[in-house]
Design a protein around this motif. Sequence first.
Motif, PDB file in Angstrom:
ATOM      1  N   PHE A 232      38.939  28.149  38.787  1.00  0.00           N
ATOM      2  CA  PHE A 232      39.650  29.279  39.384  1.00  0.00           C
ATOM      3  C   PHE A 232      38.762  30.514  39.427  1.00  0.00           C
ATOM      4  CE2 PHE A 232      42.447  33.042  38.736  1.00  0.00           C
ATOM      5  CZ  PHE A 232      43.065  33.025  39.984  1.00  0.00           C
ATOM      6  N   VAL A 233      38.023  30.771  38.356  1.00  0.00           N
ATOM      7  CA  VAL A 233      37.099  31.908  38.346  1.00  0.00           C
ATOM      8  C   VAL A 233      36.120  31.782  39.514  1.00  0.00           C
ATOM      9  CG1 VAL A 233      35.258  33.047  37.066  1.00  0.00           C
ATOM     10  CG2 VAL A 233      37.313  32.292  35.866  1.00  0.00           C
ATOM     11  N   ARG A 234      35.587  30.587  39.719  1.00  0.00           N
ATOM     12  CA  ARG A 234      34.603  30.373  40.782  1.00  0.00           C
ATOM     13  C   ARG A 234      35.229  30.552  42.162  1.00  0.00           C
ATOM     14  NH1 ARG A 234      33.648  25.545  43.075  1.00  0.00           N
ATOM     15  NH2 ARG A 234      34.641  24.458  41.325  1.00  0.00           N
ATOM     16  N   HIS A 235      36.388  29.937  42.392  1.00  0.00           N
ATOM     17  CA  HIS A 235      37.038  30.052  43.701  1.00  0.00           C
ATOM     18  C   HIS A 235      37.482  31.491  43.969  1.00  0.00           C
ATOM     19  CE1 HIS A 235      36.977  25.854  44.766  1.00  0.00           C
ATOM     20  NE2 HIS A 235      37.618  25.499  43.661  1.00  0.00           N
ATOM     21  N   ALA A 236      37.996  32.164  42.937  1.00  0.00           N
ATOM     22  CA  ALA A 236      38.430  33.547  43.120  1.00  0.00           C
ATOM     23  C   ALA A 236      37.254  34.448  43.478  1.00  0.00           C
ATOM     24  CB  ALA A 236      39.127  34.053  41.863  1.00  0.00           C
ATOM     25  N   GLY A 237      36.079  34.182  42.890  1.00  0.00           N
ATOM     26  CA  GLY A 237      34.905  34.969  43.225  1.00  0.00           C
ATOM     27  C   GLY A 237      34.538  34.861  44.685  1.00  0.00           C
ATOM     28  N   ARG A 238      34.868  33.735  45.300  1.00  0.00           N
ATOM     29  CA  ARG A 238      34.559  33.528  46.716  1.00  0.00           C
ATOM     30  C   ARG A 238      35.659  34.054  47.630  1.00  0.00           C
ATOM     31  NH1 ARG A 238      36.021  29.114  49.713  1.00  0.00           N
ATOM     32  NH2 ARG A 238      36.610  28.019  47.797  1.00  0.00           N
ATOM     33  N   LEU A 239      36.919  33.804  47.250  1.00  0.00           N
ATOM     34  CA  LEU A 239      38.041  34.115  48.141  1.00  0.00           C
ATOM     35  C   LEU A 239      38.656  35.490  47.876  1.00  0.00           C
ATOM     36  CD1 LEU A 239      39.858  30.657  48.091  1.00  0.00           C
ATOM     37  CD2 LEU A 239      38.368  31.576  49.883  1.00  0.00           C
ATOM     38  N   ALA A 240      38.546  35.991  46.650  1.00  0.00           N
ATOM     39  CA  ALA A 240      39.128  37.298  46.301  1.00  0.00           C
ATOM     40  C   ALA A 240      38.104  38.065  45.464  1.00  0.00           C
ATOM     41  CB  ALA A 240      40.435  37.113  45.532  1.00  0.00           C
ATOM     42  N   PRO A 241      36.965  38.411  46.066  1.00  0.00           N
ATOM     43  CA  PRO A 241      35.849  38.967  45.278  1.00  0.00           C
ATOM     44  C   PRO A 241      36.147  40.309  44.632  1.00  0.00           C
ATOM     45  CG  PRO A 241      35.425  39.142  47.640  1.00  0.00           C
ATOM     46  CD  PRO A 241      36.636  38.276  47.495  1.00  0.00           C
ATOM     47  N   ASP A 242      37.145  41.024  45.101  1.00  0.00           N
ATOM     48  CA  ASP A 242      37.467  42.317  44.505  1.00  0.00           C
ATOM     49  C   ASP A 242      38.358  42.196  43.273  1.00  0.00           C
ATOM     50  OD1 ASP A 242      35.981  43.654  46.435  1.00  0.00           O
ATOM     51  OD2 ASP A 242      37.701  43.868  47.788  1.00  0.00           O
ATOM     52  N   ALA A 243      38.891  41.004  43.024  1.00  0.00           N
ATOM     53  CA  ALA A 243      39.780  40.801  41.875  1.00  0.00           C
ATOM     54  C   ALA A 243      38.967  40.447  40.638  1.00  0.00           C
ATOM     55  CB  ALA A 243      40.790  39.695  42.172  1.00  0.00           C
ATOM     56  N   VAL A 244      39.441  40.889  39.491  1.00  0.00           N
ATOM     57  CA  VAL A 244      38.837  40.539  38.200  1.00  0.00           C
ATOM     58  C   VAL A 244      39.698  39.464  37.547  1.00  0.00           C
ATOM     59  CG1 VAL A 244      38.173  41.371  35.925  1.00  0.00           C
ATOM     60  CG2 VAL A 244      37.884  42.854  37.924  1.00  0.00           C
ATOM     61  N   VAL A 245      39.092  38.342  37.206  1.00  0.00           N
ATOM     62  CA  VAL A 245      39.817  37.246  36.566  1.00  0.00           C
ATOM     63  C   VAL A 245      39.558  37.281  35.067  1.00  0.00           C
ATOM     64  CG1 VAL A 245      40.103  34.749  36.408  1.00  0.00           C
ATOM     65  CG2 VAL A 245      39.687  35.820  38.636  1.00  0.00           C
ATOM     66  N   HIS A 246      40.620  37.258  34.289  1.00  0.00           N
ATOM     67  CA  HIS A 246      40.528  37.208  32.829  1.00  0.00           C
ATOM     68  C   HIS A 246      40.948  35.803  32.401  1.00  0.00           C
ATOM     69  CE1 HIS A 246      39.992  41.591  32.425  1.00  0.00           C
ATOM     70  NE2 HIS A 246      40.792  41.654  33.469  1.00  0.00           N
ATOM     71  N   ARG A 247      39.950  34.968  32.120  1.00  0.00           N
ATOM     72  CA  ARG A 247      40.244  33.606  31.679  1.00  0.00           C
ATOM     73  C   ARG A 247      40.365  33.634  30.157  1.00  0.00           C
ATOM     74  NH1 ARG A 247      38.368  29.046  29.686  1.00  0.00           N
ATOM     75  NH2 ARG A 247      36.253  29.841  29.325  1.00  0.00           N
ATOM     76  N   LEU A 248      41.601  33.654  29.696  1.00  0.00           N
ATOM     77  CA  LEU A 248      41.866  33.795  28.270  1.00  0.00           C
ATOM     78  C   LEU A 248      41.836  32.434  27.581  1.00  0.00           C
ATOM     79  CD1 LEU A 248      44.885  36.293  28.460  1.00  0.00           C
ATOM     80  CD2 LEU A 248      42.436  36.825  28.329  1.00  0.00           C
ATOM     81  N   VAL A 249      41.513  32.450  26.298  1.00  0.00           N
ATOM     82  CA  VAL A 249      41.719  31.263  25.470  1.00  0.00           C
ATOM     83  C   VAL A 249      43.086  31.402  24.808  1.00  0.00           C
ATOM     84  CG1 VAL A 249      39.245  30.963  25.089  1.00  0.00           C
ATOM     85  CG2 VAL A 249      40.592  32.275  23.443  1.00  0.00           C
ATOM     86  N   HIS A 250      43.576  30.305  24.247  1.00  0.00           N
ATOM     87  CA  HIS A 250      44.914  30.309  23.677  1.00  0.00           C
ATOM     88  C   HIS A 250      45.032  31.373  22.583  1.00  0.00           C
ATOM     89  CE1 HIS A 250      44.546  26.373  25.561  1.00  0.00           C
ATOM     90  NE2 HIS A 250      45.861  26.400  25.689  1.00  0.00           N
ATOM     91  N   GLY A 251      46.067  32.197  22.691  1.00  0.00           N
ATOM     92  CA  GLY A 251      46.313  33.249  21.722  1.00  0.00           C
ATOM     93  C   GLY A 251      45.541  34.527  21.980  1.00  0.00           C
ATOM     94  N   GLU A 252      44.704  34.540  23.010  1.00  0.00           N
ATOM     95  CA  GLU A 252      43.900  35.730  23.301  1.00  0.00           C
ATOM     96  C   GLU A 252      44.718  36.752  24.092  1.00  0.00           C
ATOM     97  OE1 GLU A 252      39.523  36.981  25.173  1.00  0.00           O
ATOM     98  OE2 GLU A 252      40.323  34.958  25.492  1.00  0.00           O
ATOM     99  N   CYS A 253      44.405  38.024  23.863  1.00  0.00           N
ATOM    100  CA  CYS A 253      45.115  39.132  24.490  1.00  0.00           C
ATOM    101  C   CYS A 253      44.121  39.980  25.273  1.00  0.00           C
ATOM    102  CB  CYS A 253      45.810  39.968  23.418  1.00  0.00           C
ATOM    103  SG  CYS A 253      46.650  41.424  24.039  1.00  0.00           S
ATOM    104  N   VAL A 254      44.540  40.463  26.427  1.00  0.00           N
ATOM    105  CA  VAL A 254      43.727  41.392  27.199  1.00  0.00           C
ATOM    106  C   VAL A 254      44.587  42.608  27.540  1.00  0.00           C
ATOM    107  CG1 VAL A 254      44.271  40.281  29.423  1.00  0.00           C
ATOM    108  CG2 VAL A 254      42.217  41.691  29.205  1.00  0.00           C
ATOM    109  N   ARG A 255      43.994  43.779  27.410  1.00  0.00           N
ATOM    110  CA  ARG A 255      44.671  45.010  27.787  1.00  0.00           C
ATOM    111  C   ARG A 255      44.011  45.548  29.049  1.00  0.00           C
ATOM    112  NH1 ARG A 255      48.258  48.478  25.753  1.00  0.00           N
ATOM    113  NH2 ARG A 255      48.175  50.637  26.446  1.00  0.00           N
ATOM    114  N   LEU A 256      44.790  45.742  30.065  1.00  0.00           N
ATOM    115  CA  LEU A 256      44.302  46.192  31.354  1.00  0.00           C
ATOM    116  C   LEU A 256      44.666  47.643  31.545  1.00  0.00           C
ATOM    117  CD1 LEU A 256      45.421  43.019  33.338  1.00  0.00           C
ATOM    118  CD2 LEU A 256      43.210  43.469  32.267  1.00  0.00           C
ATOM    119  N   GLU A 257      43.653  48.485  31.670  1.00  0.00           N
ATOM    120  CA  GLU A 257      43.838  49.924  31.788  1.00  0.00           C
ATOM    121  C   GLU A 257      43.768  50.352  33.234  1.00  0.00           C
ATOM    122  OE1 GLU A 257      44.784  51.669  29.400  1.00  0.00           O
ATOM    123  OE2 GLU A 257      44.246  50.539  27.597  1.00  0.00           O
TER     124      GLU A 257
END
Length: 260
Positions: A232-257
């Motif tokens: 998904f990260v690879r395809h998104a880089g090609r089809l939606a290059p302006d989007a940032v993909v956060h590929r989390l591992v289980h239990g991981e948290c990301v805060r988006l500012e």
Amino acid sequence: MSVEITWWGHATATVRDSGVRVLTDPLFVRRLAHLRRRRGAVPPAAAAVADVALVSHLHADHLHLGSLAKLPPGTRLLVPRGAGRAVPGLRRVVAARGLRVTEMAPGDVCAVGEVRIRAVPAAHDGRRLPYGPSRVPALGYVLSGESTTYFAGDTGLFDGMAEAVGACDVALLPVGGWGPYLGPGHLDAGRAAQALARLGARCAVPVHYGTYWPIGMDAIRPHEFHAPGDDFVRHAGRLAPDAVVHRLVHGECVRLEPAR
């Protein structure tokens, strides 16, 4: 925008926005029928604490009665319209735990604190398999608070997806499944990237992959278990290059500012 997302595995995530904790499709078990949790620990008890829990559709890996029974008494629960009729066990869990249930259809809106939750369509078979013919529509949900977050549940691509969802900052998109083959009404990594491009979200978190797998099938098409997040990260880089993909591992948290 400001939102905090924790991925617990499969379609289960906690979205924290405006002080409201939203839990998606709770699934807190090591084993479900022929599936076992192959990666990531079972979420801790604290993962069940939420102001509102969302159920996208009636399949047992999304509406799981044992996991709903772990929600604290009084938790708000949003389910597809007709779920109580189609799944009698849901009524028993609701009564035993004192859950506050609202049945939703596409277009319905529910406010929880400062967060507005709108149900949107999903292209997925919403029946409670393998029981009976009851057809209850599958849903996605759009959460609007400080940010706008789209939780797709299970869905395929469909005409009008972007219009139904509307503008969103973050998209939680399914990119795989729990077996070696995906049937209709699902997104794989490539189609999920197409969905992200249609939606125009600034950020994406891939979900619904790399967690459960059929017992005894570890060696059958293992890339379908391991690869969807990176794909998904690879395809998104090609089809939606302006989007940032956060590929989390289980239990991981990301805060988006907010964007600067």
